[in-house]
Design a protein around this motif. Sequence first.
Motif, PDB file in Angstrom:
ATOM      1  N   GLY A  34       0.796  -1.240   0.000  1.00  0.00           N
ATOM      2  CA  GLY A  34       0.000   0.000   0.000  1.00  0.00           C
ATOM      3  C   GLY A  34       0.820   1.276   0.000  1.00  0.00           C
ATOM      4  O   GLY A  34       1.847   1.383  -0.692  1.00  0.00           O
ATOM      5  N   GLY A  35       0.360   2.219   0.840  1.00  0.00           N
ATOM      6  CA  GLY A  35       0.934   3.565   0.837  1.00  0.00           C
ATOM      7  C   GLY A  35       2.435   3.591   1.086  1.00  0.00           C
ATOM      8  O   GLY A  35       3.143   4.449   0.541  1.00  0.00           O
ATOM      9  N   ARG A  51       4.074   2.776  -2.248  1.00  0.00           N
ATOM     10  CA  ARG A  51       3.824   3.930  -3.134  1.00  0.00           C
ATOM     11  C   ARG A  51       4.764   5.084  -2.780  1.00  0.00           C
ATOM     12  O   ARG A  51       5.462   5.623  -3.652  1.00  0.00           O
ATOM     13  N   ASN A  94       7.123   6.780   4.737  1.00  0.00           N
ATOM     14  CA  ASN A  94       5.789   6.670   5.331  1.00  0.00           C
ATOM     15  C   ASN A  94       5.924   5.755   6.546  1.00  0.00           C
ATOM     16  O   ASN A  94       6.251   4.588   6.409  1.00  0.00           O
ATOM     17  N   ASP A 130       1.758  -0.727   6.340  1.00  0.00           N
ATOM     18  CA  ASP A 130       0.784  -1.812   6.247  1.00  0.00           C
ATOM     19  C   ASP A 130       1.522  -3.059   5.844  1.00  0.00           C
ATOM     20  O   ASP A 130       2.247  -3.069   4.839  1.00  0.00           O
ATOM     21  N   ASP A 159      -7.833   0.045  -2.903  1.00  0.00           N
ATOM     22  CA  ASP A 159      -8.590   1.081  -3.617  1.00  0.00           C
ATOM     23  C   ASP A 159      -8.090   1.416  -5.027  1.00  0.00           C
ATOM     24  O   ASP A 159      -8.835   1.360  -5.993  1.00  0.00           O
ATOM     25  N   ASN A 206      -1.881   1.934  -4.963  1.00  0.00           N
ATOM     26  CA  ASN A 206      -1.799   1.416  -3.591  1.00  0.00           C
ATOM     27  C   ASN A 206      -1.775  -0.107  -3.545  1.00  0.00           C
ATOM     28  O   ASN A 206      -1.994  -0.690  -2.486  1.00  0.00           O
ATOM     29  N   ASP A 222     -17.351   0.371  -2.220  1.00  0.00           N
ATOM     30  CA  ASP A 222     -16.937   1.208  -1.096  1.00  0.00           C
ATOM     31  C   ASP A 222     -16.904   2.680  -1.525  1.00  0.00           C
ATOM     32  O   ASP A 222     -15.917   3.172  -2.081  1.00  0.00           O
ATOM     33  N   ARG A 262     -14.134   5.424  -1.335  1.00  0.00           N
ATOM     34  CA  ARG A 262     -13.030   5.542  -2.310  1.00  0.00           C
ATOM     35  C   ARG A 262     -13.177   6.800  -3.170  1.00  0.00           C
ATOM     36  O   ARG A 262     -12.201   7.279  -3.732  1.00  0.00           O
ATOM     37  N   ARG A 295     -11.360   9.261  -1.217  1.00  0.00           N
ATOM     38  CA  ARG A 295      -9.928   8.912  -1.246  1.00  0.00           C
ATOM     39  C   ARG A 295      -9.310   9.279  -2.604  1.00  0.00           C
ATOM     40  O   ARG A 295      -8.197   9.788  -2.671  1.00  0.00           O
ATOM     41  N   ARG A 343      -8.738  12.894  -2.663  1.00  0.00           N
ATOM     42  CA  ARG A 343      -7.662  13.257  -1.735  1.00  0.00           C
ATOM     43  C   ARG A 343      -6.282  12.963  -2.351  1.00  0.00           C
ATOM     44  O   ARG A 343      -5.384  13.798  -2.327  1.00  0.00           O
ATOM     45  N   PHE A 344      -6.142  11.778  -2.927  1.00  0.00           N
ATOM     46  CA  PHE A 344      -4.844  11.430  -3.531  1.00  0.00           C
ATOM     47  C   PHE A 344      -4.583  12.283  -4.779  1.00  0.00           C
ATOM     48  O   PHE A 344      -3.460  12.704  -5.019  1.00  0.00           O
ATOM     49  N   ARG A 353      -3.431  15.552  -3.419  1.00  0.00           N
ATOM     50  CA  ARG A 353      -2.154  15.496  -2.696  1.00  0.00           C
ATOM     51  C   ARG A 353      -0.975  15.372  -3.662  1.00  0.00           C
ATOM     52  O   ARG A 353       0.026  16.057  -3.520  1.00  0.00           O
TER      53      ARG A 353
END
Length: 439
Positions: free
Chosen positions: A38-39, A42, A50, A54, A127, A131, A171, A174, A177, A180-181, A184
Amino acid sequence: MTNLAHHINSSLSKELHAMIYLLGFFAQKKSFKVYAVGGFVRDLLLGKENRDLDLVVEGSAVDFAKYVAKNLPGQLQCFERFGTAKLSLSKGIVFDMVTARQEFYAGPGALPDVERSSLKNDLYRRDFTINTMACALNPENFGRLYDFFGGRKDLEKGIIRVLYKLSFVDDPLRIIRAIRFEQRFNFIIEEETLTMLRKAIGNRVLEKVSKERLYNEIRLIFTEPSPLKVLIRLNEMQLLKVIFPRLEFNERLKERLRRLEKGITELVESDPEGKWNYFILYLSALFYDLSEHDTAYLCHLMRLRRKERLRLFAVLKKTPKAIPELKKEFIRPARLYFLLNEIPLEGLLLMTVLEKNDPYLREHISYYRRELVHRRLLTNGDDLLEKGLTQGPVFNRVLKSLHEAVLNGKVSGKEEELEYLSYLIKKNNMYQETGEGEK
Ligand code: ATP
């Protein structure tokens, strides 16, 4: 086959680097297979650290976490029913561990080895392609990148892409999300993904999500480098009115948020250790023009905790009242202290950025934070008791008068305070004798 060992060596701090090696070592020792996913992966490819890691564990995440916790001091939480665990170490390093499930994909003609299928299965539930990458941590293949869904290419191209058509229906969070990504990283939401996202918005899927989940996701917006950018984009997508009904996202509000973001950047530079709460700070700016009734409604909708609600209300009620007085050239220090002492830190910051051009307000607040909060009374209640006072209104009044004298620079040092205390007691006794006590 891509290996990220070089990225791990060059982009991570020494302590995180060491932890990651240790994780791999522990996994090997206890025959688990562990992947960072994941993040973290990335961000590693983007050259950023980060600390929220995870981890997918093949075997049992809970057993692995318990073993790691025996060897590394930290706080362990296990959720046996879900096969997940969270280990929080010092310096903000957190390992979130999940058990890779092995049911799916393992049929004939699917992927041959269980190791890859269980990992891939876990990653498929995520998602966006960016990620879905994993990095092996066991020493035998340390740093090996697993990229089943083209995450690296999308990351290089700056694209946010879902993994399958009904992703936003499965979901709806997302949607938030993705935005947001996108904001960002200054990425682009891939065309088909954007069409599906807009369709999901049109079908009002977000209204089906529980308020707790929705607003937990919304909170993350205020940890972004520019929450304003995300809010503007949400507004363009007609989502802001769903998230914050009754809030008018007008120019005045945008300007306030712009000033806030600029102010925050300066504040962080001058006070990197500052302990303000960004969430409360942004909500204060957002709700500044709302009525008390509408603010209370939004607090309820967002499921704000009692403590947060009280803090937000303290900012919203007390700052507009304090501003006119703070714009005056002269305020006695004690008056300034008691005026500002009631206002949470977020309120002080908000006033500073809102009234940026006022020549006095900023200086008063800065003097209060720099000087007055440190000008503490050396005398305490025990000294008053010793002087024969008993708890009650006179006791409190004397203590406050003494504090005022200290703040105004009239007395300084314990000796002078005690002397002044005797004077105040005498004065109060006189009032009491002449019946003028509660003036
Ligand atoms: P950040 O830098 O914001 O922490 P992150 O990608 O680490 O980004 P988290 O919210 O910590 O974000 O989530 C961790 C991982 O869990 C994500 O990388 C993603 O793979 C997965 N994830 C989180 N939320 C969802 C979701 N709603 N649907 C699918 N996968 C999700």
